[in-house]
Design an enzyme around this catalytic site. Sequence first.
Site, short mmCIF file in Angstrom:
data_model
loop_
_atom_site.label_atom_id
_atom_site.label_comp_id
_atom_site.label_asym_id
_atom_site.label_seq_id
_atom_site.Cartn_x
_atom_site.Cartn_y
_atom_site.Cartn_z
N TYR A 140 0.84 -1.20 0.00
CA TYR A 140 0.00 0.00 0.00
C TYR A 140 0.88 1.25 0.00
CZ TYR A 140 -2.93 3.71 1.90
OH TYR A 140 -3.55 4.91 2.11
N PHE A 207 -3.81 -6.50 17.54
CA PHE A 207 -2.80 -7.16 16.72
C PHE A 207 -1.39 -6.83 17.24
CE2 PHE A 207 -6.32 -6.67 13.48
CZ PHE A 207 -6.76 -7.97 13.63
N1 UDP Z 1 -5.70 -2.79 14.97
C1 UDP Z 1 -6.03 -3.71 15.97
N2 UDP Z 1 -7.26 -4.31 15.92
C2 UDP Z 1 -8.15 -4.07 14.93
C3 UDP Z 1 -7.81 -3.13 13.92
C4 UDP Z 1 -6.57 -2.53 13.97
O1 UDP Z 1 -5.23 -3.96 16.88
O2 UDP Z 1 -9.24 -4.66 14.93
C5 UDP Z 1 -4.42 -2.09 15.04
C6 UDP Z 1 -3.53 -2.25 13.79
O3 UDP Z 1 -2.76 -3.41 13.90
C7 UDP Z 1 -2.74 -0.96 13.82
C8 UDP Z 1 -3.71 0.07 14.43
O4 UDP Z 1 -4.70 -0.70 15.12
O5 UDP Z 1 -1.65 -1.09 14.69
C9 UDP Z 1 -4.41 0.94 13.39
O6 UDP Z 1 -4.90 0.08 12.38
P1 UDP Z 1 -5.90 0.55 11.26
O7 UDP Z 1 -6.23 -0.65 10.43
O8 UDP Z 1 -7.06 1.27 11.88
O9 UDP Z 1 -5.11 1.63 10.42
P2 UDP Z 1 -3.67 1.55 9.68
O10 UDP Z 1 -2.69 2.13 10.65
O11 UDP Z 1 -3.40 0.12 9.33
O12 UDP Z 1 -3.85 2.41 8.48
#
Ligand code: UDP
Length: 329
Positions: A140, A207
Amino acid sequence: MILVTGGAGYIGSHVVRDLADRGYSVLVIDNLTTGHIEAVDKRAIFIQGDVGDPKLLERIFKTYSIQAVMHFAASCLVGESVVNPLKYYQNNVVETVRLLQKMNEYHIKHFIFSSTCATYGIPNQSTIHEKLPTNPINPYGKSKLMVETMLNSNSDSDDLNYIALRYFNVAGAYHSGEIGEDHDPETHLIPNILRHLQGKSPYIEIFGDDYATPDGTCIRDYIHVTDLSAGHILALEYLLKNQGQKTAEIFNLGNERGVSVLEMINLCEQVAGAKANVKIQPRRKGDPPQLVASSQKIRGVLGWAPRYDIKSTIETAWNWHQKHPNGYN
Ligand code: UDP
């Protein structure tokens, strides 16, 4: 007239509304793969189709006098990009090349590009400014950086004026709760927590809790979608005002405040008045531990400043989720 690609999506639909409020005529192209027709402001002209469809672009550029293009249409999930990288290079790079080619042909000179903090990769300092090196760690971020590189070359050869906005984590919803975030499947943190707190999932997954951050969970900088939209309008007005001058700028758009996943769960619990069940999962591939913006450049050059803090951002998201428990459907 301003052409907004992806204007039926989460961010695009907020910008379309703000443009229309400011008196701009707006034309939206969206293929509705992930966007929602209900999100498109009725004051905009809507055309369903792909931004990389040369015939469609030709028809649009022949029919309408387009002053500037705001390009939101893209695939934008870090996790999915790791699993299906070619989709990202196709949708984010190839389609954008076609759009820029047609813009060149029709001498459309102003372009605002939705870029991302994922272009930085894993920075070696906690606050990220635009001069730091870009080393994206997922397809991405790589696809968005490729477009920035193309814009830079194209701007030299073709007098394209552009502003690329590197978004940090966009969140929240329109103040009235009429439009908001509705992805299927939903992967983003705040909607996932709020949907869980509405009883729509048995737990919220975290995560990774073994990152080198104070509480072990990832830190992100969350910006309200309305503040982000305001950044786009300022960028557009800057381009239009400085017509005679070459503009090739990159600006971060973030709030300069890091919030960890655990802190976010806690804040959402406070807003929703409910307690979350959490489940610790392995790290998600492609996630940098910490991304926090310096937004000094856009504050200085465009006079941008955020109006929402993290709590009020969550409140608007909660308002949207309560008014639309099943999203636009
Ligand atoms: N995350 C999480 N649980 C979820 C969704 C996201 O722990 O159900 C974590 C993800 O691993 C990242 C942060 O939250 O560290 C933000 O993720 P998101 O997908 O919202 O945005 P990104 O930073 O990937 O654009």
